[in-house]
Write an enzyme that holds these catalytic residues in place. Structure first.
Site, short mmCIF file in Angstrom:
data_model
loop_
_atom_site.label_atom_id
_atom_site.label_comp_id
_atom_site.label_asym_id
_atom_site.label_seq_id
_atom_site.Cartn_x
_atom_site.Cartn_y
_atom_site.Cartn_z
CB ALA A 58 -85.11 24.92 28.30
N PRO A 59 -87.30 26.71 29.72
CG PRO A 59 -89.20 27.94 29.56
CD PRO A 59 -88.63 26.90 30.34
N GLY A 60 -86.01 29.44 30.29
CA GLY A 60 -85.16 30.51 30.62
C GLY A 60 -85.63 31.35 31.88
N GLY A 61 -86.83 30.95 32.47
CA GLY A 61 -87.29 31.73 33.30
C GLY A 61 -86.28 32.18 34.57
NE ARG A 63 -87.45 21.86 28.11
CZ ARG A 63 -88.75 22.53 28.67
NH1 ARG A 63 -89.84 22.21 27.66
NH2 ARG A 63 -88.59 23.29 29.62
CG ASP A 68 -86.37 25.13 37.89
OD1 ASP A 68 -87.07 24.73 38.93
OD2 ASP A 68 -86.68 25.76 37.16
CB CYS A 112 -93.01 23.57 39.52
SG CYS A 112 -93.07 22.45 38.28
N1 SAM Z 1 -85.59 26.47 34.92
C1 SAM Z 1 -86.43 26.30 33.86
C2 SAM Z 1 -87.25 27.82 33.93
O1 SAM Z 1 -87.54 28.51 34.90
O2 SAM Z 1 -87.76 28.11 32.56
C3 SAM Z 1 -87.45 25.21 33.82
C4 SAM Z 1 -86.73 23.84 33.95
S1 SAM Z 1 -87.72 22.45 33.83
C5 SAM Z 1 -88.61 22.65 35.25
C6 SAM Z 1 -86.63 21.37 34.02
C7 SAM Z 1 -85.74 21.10 32.67
O3 SAM Z 1 -84.74 20.04 32.87
C8 SAM Z 1 -86.22 20.98 31.38
O4 SAM Z 1 -86.15 21.88 30.44
C9 SAM Z 1 -85.98 19.29 31.09
O5 SAM Z 1 -85.65 19.43 29.77
C10 SAM Z 1 -84.60 19.36 31.81
N2 SAM Z 1 -84.18 18.01 31.88
C11 SAM Z 1 -84.93 16.89 31.65
N3 SAM Z 1 -84.04 15.89 32.26
C12 SAM Z 1 -83.04 16.07 32.71
C13 SAM Z 1 -81.80 15.64 33.21
N4 SAM Z 1 -81.84 14.32 33.23
N5 SAM Z 1 -80.91 16.43 33.39
C14 SAM Z 1 -80.91 17.68 33.34
N6 SAM Z 1 -82.05 18.41 32.83
C15 SAM Z 1 -82.91 17.82 32.59
#
Ligand code: SAM
Length: 431
Positions: free
Chosen positions: A110-113, A137, A177, A230
């Protein structure tokens, strides 16, 4: 922008040495913005011809820099012609271009990039499981998957541990990610600044280690693991990968990229691509399709009339009459929260079939009855208004120009608006 944490600046100075002043100066510039054209719906060349606001230089295969203040409030955005994505985040998708993609998992989606980027590369082939552990999310992710017209995915919400237990050595590409300390988000998300601390970097690194171990378990022999953050902290980036390789000798590092805001026009990103060279590959149980002869008959009759070329595939019908087109090769997803499966076709109530919004977004271009509106009139549809039209009575697809926005139902000179209420826009929101 709030002042940057002193300890962060000290660490960056130690890391970058003579390049630090250029890095620091980048915070005086506004954040770089980008959009990525959804090649499932339109080519970058065609989008550039029609773009409703000026496009800057290209980024990768299908991205453009933009300056527009409200790029999301445009009918083309609702039609899923583009996804707003931070320019350096597009590097992840660029690294996945050559990867095998028959069975893909986006573990932190999430959000899906990245999901929507990889889906565009898959062009409807193979199966993409988009997972997000945070359910609220995951709902946003699901909406983006629908808007972009992705037909070969499932959107789920589960922990990495749950998935690792369910899909050992199954996927030929796993994207991780990971949540990170967000040092590349300081300009975009003000909260990232007060939340930053060395302790948080360490906590993030520990969580990433756990996520990576689960991700590794799910990669099949010869498959790829694409890790990204990031942030700039070595603990979460280069050292994380070194540490991973020490724990997982079956993997080989194929490449790493680190983008800094002074070396790339973007906010910064880190990606590492790894291949599993030892181990096994396991199949998964196929998705247990439930078929209903009557419901399918009703859908097929609708589809023959509605489409010039009805989409083909296996139809799954739930007990409540909701129907889905299941992508070929979809694995069983028992025990996880399933938010979206393939393409929702619609609902059969025992008498009538009623098409779903997702069907228009994924296959609306094939509809026989399309109402193609100019951009201004399309805004009225997006606000939920009824349209005047001499279209033949019955279900139709309402488009901005030729790009589907949703469903309508023509009744004696008007088209009733069937855009889901939650997707309608307030009057002054659209550009
Ligand atoms: N890949 C997404 C994009 O490009 O739009 C962005 C992802 S963001 C950097 C990381 C995501 O990991 C968040 O949506 C978050 O809710 C989730 N997250 C948080 N804790 C986590 C965990 N322990 N295991 C897996 N995912 C987790």
């Amino acid at each position: 922008m709030a002042p940057l944490p002193e300890q962060f600046l000290k660490r960056m100075q130690e890391r970058l040495g003579k390049d630090f002043p250029a890095f620091f100066a980048s915070y005086g510039r506004p954040p770089a913005r980008g959009l990525r054209v959804n090649t499932l719906k339109i080519s970058p060349e065609e989008f550039a011809r029609r773009a409703p606001f000026p496009l800057g230089e290209t980024i990768g295969e299908a991205g453009f820099y933009i300056e527009e203040e409200k790029p999301g409030a445009d009918p083309y955005h609702f039609a899923g012609l583009y996804y707003l994505q931070e320019p350096s985040a597009m590097t992840v998708g660029s690294m996945s271009v050559e990867c095998p993609k028959k069975r893909v998992l986006d573990l932190c989606a999430a959000p899906g990039g990245k999901t929507t980027h990889v889906a565009a590369q898959m062009a409807g082939e193979g199966v993409l499981i988009a997972n997000e552990v945070n359910y609220s999310r995951a709902k946003i992710l699901s909406q983006n998957v629908e808007r972009m017209g992705i037909c070969n995915s499932a959107v789920i919400s589960a922990s990495p541990e749950t998935l690792a237990a369910r899909f050992p050595a199954y996927f030929d590409l796993v994207l991780a990610d990971a949540p990170c300390s967000g040092e590349g988000m300081f300009k975009k998300e003000e909260n990232a600044i007060p939340e930053w601390s060395e302790a948080n970097v360490a906590r993030c690194a520990e969580r990433q280690r756990e996520i990576l171990d689960c991700a590794a378990d799910m990669v099949c022999l010869g498959g790829r693991l694409l890790y990204s953050t990031c942030t700039f902290a070595e603990e979460e980036d280069e050292w994380q990968i070194e540490d991973f390789l020490a724990r997982h000798p079956a993997f080989t590092l194929l490449g790493m990229k680190k983008l800094y805001p002074h070396t790339f026009r973007g906010e910064g990103h880190f990606c590492a691509l790894l291949r599993r060279d030892e181990g096994e590959s396991f199949p998964a149980k196929p998705f247990p399709v439930h078929r209903s002869i009557q419901a399918e008959k009703a859908y097929r009759a609708f589809a023959e009339d509605f489409f010039t070329a009805p989409p083909q595939g296996t139809v799954h019908t739930l007990a409540d009459g909701r129907m889905y087109l299941v992508p070929a090769g979809m694995p069983a997803l028992a025990g996880v929260s399933l938010l979206r499966l393939g393409v929702e076709l619609g609902e059969w109530d025992g008498k009538l079939f009623r098409p779903a919004h997702a069907l228009a977004m994924a296959y609306g271009d094939r509809a026989r009855r399309k109402i193609m509106l100019p951009r201004e009139a399309a805004k009225a549809y997006l606000r939920g208004e009824t349209l005047a039209s001499d279209a033949q009575n019955g279900w139709c697809v309402v488009c901005v120009e030729e790009y589907p926005l949703g469903l309508g139902k023509a009744v004696n000179g008007t088209v009733k608006n069937h855009l889901p209420k939650g997707l309608r826009m307030a009057k002054d929101v659209l550009r």
